[in-house]
Design a protein around this motif. Structure first.
Motif, PDB file in Angstrom:
ATOM      1  N   LEU A  51      19.886  16.904  -5.504  1.00  0.00           N
ATOM      2  CA  LEU A  51      20.920  16.310  -5.955  1.00  0.00           C
ATOM      3  C   LEU A  51      22.010  16.989  -6.491  1.00  0.00           C
ATOM      4  O   LEU A  51      23.333  16.898  -6.221  1.00  0.00           O
ATOM      5  N   GLY A  52      21.577  18.100  -7.282  1.00  0.00           N
ATOM      6  CA  GLY A  52      22.593  18.998  -7.938  1.00  0.00           C
ATOM      7  C   GLY A  52      23.288  20.112  -7.016  1.00  0.00           C
ATOM      8  O   GLY A  52      24.291  20.315  -6.925  1.00  0.00           O
ATOM      9  N   ARG A  53      22.345  20.393  -5.797  1.00  0.00           N
ATOM     10  CA  ARG A  53      22.937  21.322  -4.835  1.00  0.00           C
ATOM     11  C   ARG A  53      24.011  20.506  -3.888  1.00  0.00           C
ATOM     12  O   ARG A  53      25.018  21.331  -3.631  1.00  0.00           O
ATOM     13  N   ALA A  55      25.744  17.903  -4.909  1.00  0.00           N
ATOM     14  CA  ALA A  55      26.934  17.675  -5.805  1.00  0.00           C
ATOM     15  C   ALA A  55      27.751  18.881  -5.783  1.00  0.00           C
ATOM     16  O   ALA A  55      29.169  18.719  -5.737  1.00  0.00           O
ATOM     17  N   GLU A  56      27.137  20.005  -6.134  1.00  0.00           N
ATOM     18  CA  GLU A  56      28.018  21.046  -6.179  1.00  0.00           C
ATOM     19  C   GLU A  56      28.594  21.376  -4.796  1.00  0.00           C
ATOM     20  O   GLU A  56      29.855  22.013  -4.793  1.00  0.00           O
ATOM     21  N   GLU A  61      30.610  15.750  -9.604  1.00  0.00           N
ATOM     22  CA  GLU A  61      29.571  15.662 -10.669  1.00  0.00           C
ATOM     23  C   GLU A  61      28.273  14.879 -10.257  1.00  0.00           C
ATOM     24  O   GLU A  61      28.589  13.886  -9.472  1.00  0.00           O
ATOM     25  N   PRO A  62      27.118  15.281 -10.427  1.00  0.00           N
ATOM     26  CA  PRO A  62      26.001  14.689  -9.780  1.00  0.00           C
ATOM     27  C   PRO A  62      25.834  13.204 -10.163  1.00  0.00           C
ATOM     28  O   PRO A  62      25.398  12.476  -9.037  1.00  0.00           O
ATOM     29  N   TYR A  63      26.366  12.728 -11.251  1.00  0.00           N
ATOM     30  CA  TYR A  63      26.243  11.208 -11.511  1.00  0.00           C
ATOM     31  C   TYR A  63      26.964  10.370 -10.460  1.00  0.00           C
ATOM     32  O   TYR A  63      26.761   9.396 -10.220  1.00  0.00           O
TER      33      TYR A  63
END
Length: 69
Positions: A51-53, A55-56, A61-63
């Protein structure tokens, strides 16, 4: 719609907004294209790291990937 499907819909939506292919997103997020495809179709459970990768790579933002439209 469950959270895995919602995540997939949001990934596809934001990827297309950026004009990226699955291959380009996968490369930017350092993952396999088939994994991105599975996530978008809602057939794989994303890890928090994935999820973080993603989003980046999408520069969001991940949310945002977990929000209903």
């Amino acid at each position: 719609m469950d959270v895995v499907q919602l995540f997939g819909v949001n990934v596809r939506h934001h990827r297309k907004l950026k004009g990226m292919t699955q291959e380009e997103l996968a490369a930017a997020a350092e993952m396999e294209r088939s994994y991105v495809s599975d996530l978008e179709r809602g057939t794989r459970n994303p890890s928090v790291a994935a999820l973080g990768r993603i989003a980046e790579a999408l520069e969001i933002e991940p949310y945002v990937l977990l929000m209903k439209a």
